[in-house]
Design an enzyme around this catalytic site. Structure first.
Site, PDB file in Angstrom:
ATOM      1  N   CYS A 159      10.461   1.790   1.758  1.00 29.85           N
ATOM      2  CA  CYS A 159      11.370   0.681   2.087  1.00 29.85           C
ATOM      3  C   CYS A 159      12.830   1.033   1.828  1.00 29.85           C
ATOM      4  O   CYS A 159      13.718   0.497   2.493  1.00 29.85           O
ATOM      5  CB  CYS A 159      10.979  -0.569   1.310  1.00 29.85           C
ATOM      6  SG  CYS A 159      10.962  -0.379  -0.482  1.00 29.85           S
ATOM      7  N   TRP A 183       0.789  -1.219   0.000  1.00 34.21           N
ATOM      8  CA  TRP A 183       0.000   0.000   0.000  1.00 34.21           C
ATOM      9  C   TRP A 183       0.827   1.278   0.000  1.00 34.21           C
ATOM     10  O   TRP A 183       0.286   2.364  -0.173  1.00 34.21           O
ATOM     11  CB  TRP A 183      -0.929   0.034   1.217  1.00 34.21           C
ATOM     12  CG  TRP A 183      -0.277  -0.415   2.489  1.00 34.21           C
ATOM     13  CD1 TRP A 183      -0.390  -1.647   3.077  1.00 34.21           C
ATOM     14  CD2 TRP A 183       0.615   0.332   3.332  1.00 34.21           C
ATOM     15  NE1 TRP A 183       0.369  -1.702   4.228  1.00 34.21           N
ATOM     16  CE2 TRP A 183       0.986  -0.506   4.402  1.00 34.21           C
ATOM     17  CE3 TRP A 183       1.129   1.628   3.285  1.00 34.21           C
ATOM     18  CZ2 TRP A 183       1.863  -0.095   5.413  1.00 34.21           C
ATOM     19  CZ3 TRP A 183       2.002   2.050   4.291  1.00 34.21           C
ATOM     20  CH2 TRP A 183       2.360   1.194   5.331  1.00 34.21           C
ATOM     21  N   ASN A 184       2.136   1.209   0.204  1.00 35.40           N
ATOM     22  CA  ASN A 184       2.886   2.453   0.382  1.00 35.40           C
ATOM     23  C   ASN A 184       3.161   3.195  -0.925  1.00 35.40           C
ATOM     24  O   ASN A 184       3.245   4.424  -0.945  1.00 35.40           O
ATOM     25  CB  ASN A 184       4.190   2.201   1.150  1.00 35.40           C
ATOM     26  CG  ASN A 184       5.107   1.218   0.461  1.00 35.40           C
ATOM     27  OD1 ASN A 184       4.649   0.289  -0.219  1.00 35.40           O
ATOM     28  ND2 ASN A 184       6.400   1.385   0.628  1.00 35.40           N
ATOM     29  N   GLU A 188      12.706  -2.459  10.985  1.00 32.54           N
ATOM     30  CA  GLU A 188      12.134  -1.449  10.093  1.00 32.54           C
ATOM     31  C   GLU A 188      10.947  -0.784  10.792  1.00 32.54           C
ATOM     32  O   GLU A 188       9.951  -1.439  11.103  1.00 32.54           O
ATOM     33  CB  GLU A 188      11.683  -2.114   8.792  1.00 32.54           C
ATOM     34  CG  GLU A 188      11.288  -1.142   7.704  1.00 32.54           C
ATOM     35  CD  GLU A 188      11.022  -1.852   6.380  1.00 32.54           C
ATOM     36  OE1 GLU A 188      11.215  -1.224   5.328  1.00 32.54           O
ATOM     37  OE2 GLU A 188      10.628  -3.033   6.393  1.00 32.54           O
ATOM     38  N   GLU A 216      11.043  -8.452  -3.385  1.00 33.12           N
ATOM     39  CA  GLU A 216      11.535  -7.144  -2.938  1.00 33.12           C
ATOM     40  C   GLU A 216      10.974  -6.936  -1.549  1.00 33.12           C
ATOM     41  O   GLU A 216       9.795  -6.619  -1.379  1.00 33.12           O
ATOM     42  CB  GLU A 216      11.095  -6.053  -3.918  1.00 33.12           C
ATOM     43  CG  GLU A 216      11.851  -4.750  -3.755  1.00 33.12           C
ATOM     44  CD  GLU A 216      11.116  -3.745  -2.886  1.00 33.12           C
ATOM     45  OE1 GLU A 216      11.583  -3.559  -1.734  1.00 33.12           O
ATOM     46  OE2 GLU A 216      10.119  -3.173  -3.311  1.00 33.12           O
ATOM     47  N   GLU A 238      13.706  -5.407 -10.095  1.00 34.52           N
ATOM     48  CA  GLU A 238      12.730  -4.776 -10.972  1.00 34.52           C
ATOM     49  C   GLU A 238      13.381  -3.533 -11.552  1.00 34.52           C
ATOM     50  O   GLU A 238      14.291  -2.962 -10.957  1.00 34.52           O
ATOM     51  CB  GLU A 238      11.467  -4.414 -10.199  1.00 34.52           C
ATOM     52  CG  GLU A 238      10.773  -5.634  -9.630  1.00 34.52           C
ATOM     53  CD  GLU A 238       9.542  -5.290  -8.812  1.00 34.52           C
ATOM     54  OE1 GLU A 238       8.474  -5.856  -9.094  1.00 34.52           O
ATOM     55  OE2 GLU A 238       9.667  -4.474  -7.890  1.00 34.52           O
TER      56      GLU A 238
END
Length: 486
Positions: A293, A159-160, A390, A259, A467
């Site tokens: 992230c 969602w970020n 995190e 990821e 990616e």
């Protein structure tokens, strides 16, 4: 109708896309989508159950043959047209993104334009799926290598970054000739649906792209177990990524791109431009309320520069206006959900227990939504949770260091290795940190490491595979060697 009203109206039209059909209802029920700044319900999202997931997989499988044989120049044209539509609709999509995710409109606009750029990059890269000829060992023999799409892809996004992350997965898969079933985050569905709408309006054939929602564990398990799915791509937490990778290994040894989480260090040497470093660190750390992230979260500042850095870092943070992302003067919006808000006090309490100091913020911000004050934790020991886990929130942890060797060891002393940063005027120091930091991406005097043309991915428990760039396209391709004797 204003852009904001049009964006709000889109939440009354939340759908799933399966086999070319936009479905307003799902057998899995529905769940509300909420504005994190106001806690108002924006709309109801339909959720899929097993039958609908099977239909999406079947559609992707049925469409794969024709799409994989579609000439690259035609795939290029379709993706370029989708990119153009995203650009034309950027203001609408940015308002949708801010409504459901919370970040300031300026950040949403930048993210949407970045998504369009990703589609453009992969559009052109689809025309460069080159093979090669290998010199044969015998006369009348030819050896060559080709690259072919791996097959239908199951993609899972968080969602970020509800525009950038789906764009990477959709555009990469489609450019390679793969079909796709994507499950975006249920908390931020409308942005991804706008990307899918742009693809369909550009002329994408039915079944090539399918968008589903549902209970995350049920959807991921169902899709990964489906024998027709040949590739998994996931962006999210390390814990969930490990579970999905294990499931993919059990069910067909399916290829994965993972990821996962990050805990990026930023090293500020005393020969750096301290004012510039403080400004860059503040802007990058508190972008998207710290829910990034790759953003630096552990700041190691050489002891001589520590007081100057802290003074200027605090000044920049004090100038951040916190509020609704739709307001023109907002520089930091709310956290995206209540889970992140609830997690913040634990990091603050732990820091204090380990001898850290709250240099700024440290508490919930006023407002009805999920707001937390931009927070700086000073004099942080490496044992504190915020230095080893995190936070995924607006919390910056700062510690002093003395020597290059010491700080490299401390920076590498966590299980994660997604991104890392350093600030220095010394070419020798820059080379030493570039070589020494264990991370998939390193920024030196810049936070700009997320580019359409560059690989994006980590090492250690931050995952594997990339990616973006040529590497991102290779992730959706199989290599075939052919030996032919006439």
């Amino acid at each position: 109708m204003t852009v904001l009203n049009e964006a709000a109206a889109r939440f009354g039209e939340l759908r799933m896309l399966i086999d070319g059909e936009w479905l307003a209802r799902g057998a899995g029920g529905a769940q509300p989508v909420t504005d994190p700044a106001t806690l108002q319900v924006l709309g109801e999202l339909p959720l899929a159950a097993g039958g609908e997931l099977d239909r999406a997989v079947h559609a992707a499988h049925a469409a794969f043959g024709a799409w994989s044989r579609t000439p690259a120049i035609e795939r290029c044209r379709l993706l370029a047209q989708a990119a153009q539509l995203v650009r034309e609709r950027a203001e609408l999509i940015a308002h949708i993104l801010t409504l459901e995710q919370g970040k300031p409109l300026a950040e949403s606009r930048g993210e949407v334009m970045g998504a369009a750029e990703i589609f453009e990059w992969y559009a052109q890269e689809s025309r460069r799926l080159y093979g090669r000829v290998i010199p044969a060992r015998q006369a009348h023999t030819r050896h060559w290598v080709t690259h072919e799409p791996v097959g239908p892809v199951a993609a899972f996004t968080p969602w970020n970054f509800p525009a950038l992350t789906p764009a990477r997965k959709i555009a990469g898969a489609l450019a390679a000739g793969c079909t796709c079933v994507i499950k975006p985050a249920e908390e931020t569905p409308a942005t991804a649906l706008e990307l899918a709408r742009a693809c369909m309006d550009a002329g994408l054939p039915v079944g090539v792209l399918n968008v589903v929602f549902g209970h995350p564990a049920d959807v991921s398990g169902h899709l990964i177990r489906a024998p027709q799915i040949r590739k998994i791509t996931f962006t999210g937490s390390t814990a969930v990524g490990k579970q999905l990778a294990a499931l993919a290994a059990l069910h067909g040894a399916k290829r994965c791109t993972m990821e996962l989480g990050g805990l990026a260090p930023a090293i500020v040497f005393d020969d750096a431009d301290i004012g510039e470093a403080a400004a860059v660190c503040a802007a990058s750390r508190f972008r998207n309320a710290g829910q990034v992230c790759v953003a630096a979260s552990r700041f190691y500042v050489q002891r001589q520069a520590y007081p100057r850095f802290m003074e200027q870092f605090r000044a920049h943070v004090a100038g951040l206006k916190v509020g609704n992302g739709l307001a023109a003067d907002t520089r930091m919006g709310p956290l995206a959900n209540g889970r992140r808000l609830d997690a913040m006090p634990g990091f603050i309490d732990d820091a204090l227990q380990h001898g850290g100091q709250v240099a700024a913020g440290g508490a919930r911000h006023e407002g009805a939504g999920y707001f937390w004050q931009p927070t700086i934790l000073a004099d942080m020991p490496d044992q504190a949770r915020a230095m080893s886990e995190e936070t995924f929130g607006p919390v910056a942890s700062v510690a002093a260091f003395d020597t290059l060797d010491e700080v490299i060891e401390r920076a590498n002393g966590v299980p994660y290795g997604l991104a890392a940063y350093a600030f220095t005027r010394s070419a020798a120091t820059a080379m030493a940190v570039a070589d020494g930091l264990q991370a998939g991406m390193v920024g030196i005097n810049t936070p700009a490491i997320s580019l359409a043309e560059a690989p994006f991915g980590g090492v250690k428990e931050s995952g594997y595979g990339s990616e973006g760039g040529t590497e991102g396209l290779e992730a959706y391709l199989c290599t075939k060697f052919v030996a032919h004797r006439a």
